[in-house]
Design an enzyme around this catalytic site. Sequence first.
Site, PDB file in Angstrom:
ATOM      1  N   ASP A  67       0.822  -1.206   0.000  1.00  0.00           N
ATOM      2  CA  ASP A  67       0.000   0.000   0.000  1.00  0.00           C
ATOM      3  C   ASP A  67       0.857   1.258   0.000  1.00  0.00           C
ATOM      4  O   ASP A  67       1.971   1.246   0.545  1.00  0.00           O
ATOM      5  CB  ASP A  67      -0.837   0.057   1.285  1.00  0.00           C
ATOM      6  N   TYR A  69       1.647   4.816   1.753  1.00  0.00           N
ATOM      7  CA  TYR A  69       1.473   5.272   3.129  1.00  0.00           C
ATOM      8  C   TYR A  69       0.101   5.929   3.264  1.00  0.00           C
ATOM      9  O   TYR A  69      -0.358   6.624   2.351  1.00  0.00           O
ATOM     10  CB  TYR A  69       2.564   6.265   3.508  1.00  0.00           C
ATOM     11  N   PHE A  80       7.639   3.080  -0.738  1.00  0.00           N
ATOM     12  CA  PHE A  80       8.545   3.308   0.397  1.00  0.00           C
ATOM     13  C   PHE A  80       8.969   4.767   0.574  1.00  0.00           C
ATOM     14  O   PHE A  80       9.475   5.144   1.619  1.00  0.00           O
ATOM     15  CB  PHE A  80       9.793   2.412   0.304  1.00  0.00           C
ATOM     16  N   HIS A 189      10.407  -8.639   4.110  1.00  0.00           N
ATOM     17  CA  HIS A 189      10.003  -7.234   4.010  1.00  0.00           C
ATOM     18  C   HIS A 189      10.822  -6.400   4.998  1.00  0.00           C
ATOM     19  O   HIS A 189      11.168  -6.872   6.086  1.00  0.00           O
ATOM     20  CB  HIS A 189       8.509  -7.111   4.322  1.00  0.00           C
TER      21      HIS A 189
END
Length: 242
Positions: A67, A69, A80, A189
Site C-alpha cells: 500500500d 502510506y 517506500f 520485508h
Amino acid sequence: MSLLLKLGASWQGFFQTQSQQDYLQNVLAFVENERQYQVVYPPADKVWQAFELTPLDNVRVVIMGQDPYHGEGQAHGLSFSVQPHIKIPPSLNNIFKELQRDLGLPIPDDGNLDAWAEQGVLLLNSCLTVREGEPGSHAKQGWEQFTQACIDYINNQKEHVVFLAWGRFAHEVCAKVDTKKHCVIKTSHPSPLGASKQGKDFSAFLGSGCFSQTNEYLQSTGQQVIDWNLATDQPQNLGFDF
C-alpha cells in the site's frame, strides 16, 4: 485517457493496452468515487508518479511495495518513499540501515526517493491508492492486476532488470520473472516485523546485501550502477572500487 499525455513514449504501449480493459476502468472509477467521500492518498496528481519519473526505457531496478502510506503528507506515488520533510517511516528506516551496513552510506535526514526513481529504479506499489488511515482499503479492487501486468510487461520487454522482491507479496508478483534474462533478489520485508526473518528461499532483509548485489549484477551486464546515496552533502559511495 489523459494519463497518456503525461507519460513518456516508452510507457504508452503498456498503458494503452491496460486502459482498454474493464478492470482498470473499474478501479479508476472506484478511486474517483472514493475521493468524493474519503481522503485518499496519494493526491490524484501523484498516483502515476513512479511511471512519470522512471520511463520504461530507463528501468534497471524494480522495488515492489504494497500500500501507499496512509498518513497525511506521506505518499507521493513511489513505494517506500515519503515527501520531503516528513518523518521517515519504520520500513524506510530499515532500508536506510541496510544501505549503511551494506554500502557504508550515511543515513539521510529525508525519506524522499525521487533520486532513485530518476536513475531507473521503478518504485511500484501493489495498490496505487489507499484511504486515509485504512491500510489495505483499496486492495482487491483491481490494482493488483495492474501491478502484475506491469511486472509481466517489464519481464517481456526488457533484459537485465533487477527485481528487489521484499516480502511475500513481492515474491508472488515476481514469481514468473524470467531469471535467465533478469535478476530476482528475494528477501523478507523491511518492516520491523519482518526485516530479520528469513525463509527457505529468501534471506532476511537486514544483512541481505541486496543493494550491493544489485550493483554487482548491473555492472556485470554492462550497465551503470545505481548511486544509492541520498545524503547529497556526503561523498558518493557506490560500494565498488573502480
